[in-house]
Design a protein around this motif. Structure first.
Motif, PDB file in Angstrom:
ATOM      1  N   HIS A 184      -7.593  -3.095   2.335  1.00 62.82           N
ATOM      2  CA  HIS A 184      -7.102  -1.987   1.518  1.00 62.82           C
ATOM      3  C   HIS A 184      -5.743  -2.259   0.870  1.00 62.82           C
ATOM      4  N   HIS A 243      -5.879   3.092  -6.216  1.00 61.49           N
ATOM      5  CA  HIS A 243      -6.623   3.452  -5.007  1.00 61.49           C
ATOM      6  C   HIS A 243      -8.113   3.632  -5.272  1.00 61.49           C
ATOM      7  N   ASP A 280       0.848  -1.195   0.000  1.00 60.95           N
ATOM      8  CA  ASP A 280       0.000   0.000   0.000  1.00 60.95           C
ATOM      9  C   ASP A 280       0.882   1.244   0.000  1.00 60.95           C
ATOM     10  N   CYS A 289      -4.895  -2.599  -3.153  1.00 61.40           N
ATOM     11  CA  CYS A 289      -3.962  -1.704  -3.855  1.00 61.40           C
ATOM     12  C   CYS A 289      -2.896  -2.516  -4.573  1.00 61.40           C
ATOM     13  N   GLN A 339       1.060   4.035  -2.864  1.00 67.41           N
ATOM     14  CA  GLN A 339       0.799   5.451  -2.574  1.00 67.41           C
ATOM     15  C   GLN A 339       1.942   6.331  -3.065  1.00 67.41           C
TER      16      GLN A 339
HETATM   17 ZN   LIG Z   1      -3.544   3.247   0.385  1.00 72.26          ZN
END
Ligand SMILES: [Zn+2]
Length: 393
Positions: free
Chosen positions: A289, A275, A206, A293, A210
């Motif tokens: 989550h 996302h 993740d 991702c 990001q």
């Molecule tokens: Zn994230």
């Protein structure tokens, strides 16, 4: 990337980072108030005594400790409303603050609760959520917050939003305000030693997603881009080690630092397709989550390959020692590397492997729209996105 040099940059007032520095919690907390309302996310920290140690420190600093909520899944509207009601009943005001300890779920719950504690012009957090609520705004500064992330992944300790799951319509949406950035962040990578390998992999991917998405985002900005490069240089070579050997200090430090940088980066730029779709996968297929991702990032990079060739090539040169190749070849090498990393860490390649059914595709497309998707370099129409997801089934 916009050519004009113009930006805002938001961050916590104070970031304290370092192995073992949780021992400074009492002194740091005393700068925020005398009464700590605690949101705990990790049962492990309660079981292994880490929480008792921290609570004792707070008490030694003459801070009253009130456990306000515990949460072990991503927060829903009712969780936030319950926390807000608890804070109202306790008559919170000056001298009170929130202490959140755990992964993204605990931090997001605390951020939303802190905002609702002082913004009483809505009935529910739902009224403040983007796209589903009444569009109410956070106008009053939330209760101060001290965030202690323990999973080395989400970076939510540095962001201005909290992601909340709504049941009807089924969506994940944000309550967002520049006032919501936590005041003090204390990152002790040693706390992440007890995070199991699978969670380490998903949260680490993740953070990597990001960093990449904020770098190539339509709203990319110079400071977030510099942070993203640094974060990727740390995380990409270390994530496998953190998963394999959770006690490795250099690996845990690298991942915790990269996660923090990813939060600072995304809060000041934006994200993208991975996302956007991850939010829908969380709602419709219950995919955590980080895993969502990780499943979407290779696909997202491939989709953006032509429009984001230059920034992807920059990332390849900064992280993979690619030197002489053309932008096209360098971008291709970067995408291939990220895809290999995901495969090596056991990320399923197909949506059907996490239970997504063909009849859910339309709902997934609708659920993918929002703030993250708006930042994607290439803007996809609904039919284009549907076709893409169908290929991933
Ligand atoms: Zn994230």
């Amino acid at each position: 990337m916009i050519d004009m040099l113009e930006y805002d940059f938001l961050s916590p007032s104070r970031i304290v980072f370092g192995w073992g520095r949780r021992r400074e919690l009492g002194a740091l907390a005393a700068t925020l108030g005398r009464r700590a309302f605690v949101v705990l996310g990790s049962r492990t920290l309660q079981r292994n005594g880490a929480w008792d140690e921290l609570a004792a420190q707070l008490q030694n600093a003459k801070i009253a400790v009130l456990l306000a909520a515990t949460i072990s899944r991503e927060p829903e509207v009712a969780d936030v409303d319950q926390l807000a009601a608890h804070l109202h009943e306790a008559n919170v005001g000056p001298g009170d603050f929130l202490l959140a300890l755990g992964g993204g779920a605990a931090l997001d719950l605390a951020k939303a609760g802190a905002a609702l504690a002082t913004n009483r012009h809505g009935q529910s957090v739902r009224d403040f959520l983007e796209g589903v609520g009444q569009g109410l705004q956070i106008t009053e500064p939330p209760l101060p917050m001290l965030a202690m992330p323990t999973t080395g992944g989400t970076g939510t300790e540095a962001t201005k939003n909290a992601v909340i799951t709504v049941a009807d319509p089924p969506v994940k949406k944000s309550i967002r305000s520049p006032l919501m950035v936590p005041r003090v962040v204390l990152v002790d990578p040693e706390l992440s030693v007890s995070v199991p390998p699978e969670t380490t992999a998903w949260t680490g991917l993740d953070a990597i997603t990001q960093l990449i998405e904020s770098y190539i985002c339509r709203f990319a900005r110079p400071i977030p881009q510099a942070l993203a490069v640094h974060g990727l240089q740390l995380a990409m070579p270390r994530i496998s080690e953190a998963v394999r050997d959770g006690t490795s200090r250099p690996a845990r430090e690298a991942m915790a630092h990269a996660a923090l940088l990813s939060g600072l980066a995304l809060a000041n730029s934006g994200l993208g397709l991975a996302h956007g779709v991850a939010a829908a996968l969380g709602v419709f297929a219950g995919v955590p989550h980080g895993l969502a991702c990780a499943m979407m990032v290779p696909v997202a990079l491939e989709v953006n390959r032509t429009v984001a060739e230059k920034p992807l090539a920059e990332l390849a040169r900064a992280t993979l020692q690619v030197t002489s190749a053309s932008d096209a070849a360098a971008a291709g090498a970067f995408i291939a590397h990220v895809a290999e990393l995901c495969a090596e860490l056991g990320v399923p390649a197909r949506l059907s492997q996490v239970g997504v059914r063909p009849d859910q595709l339309d709902a997934l497309v609708r659920g993918s729209r929002g703030n993250s998707m708006n930042g994607n370099p290439r803007q996809l129409t609904d039919p284009e996105l549907r076709e893409l997801l169908e290929k991933c089934l």
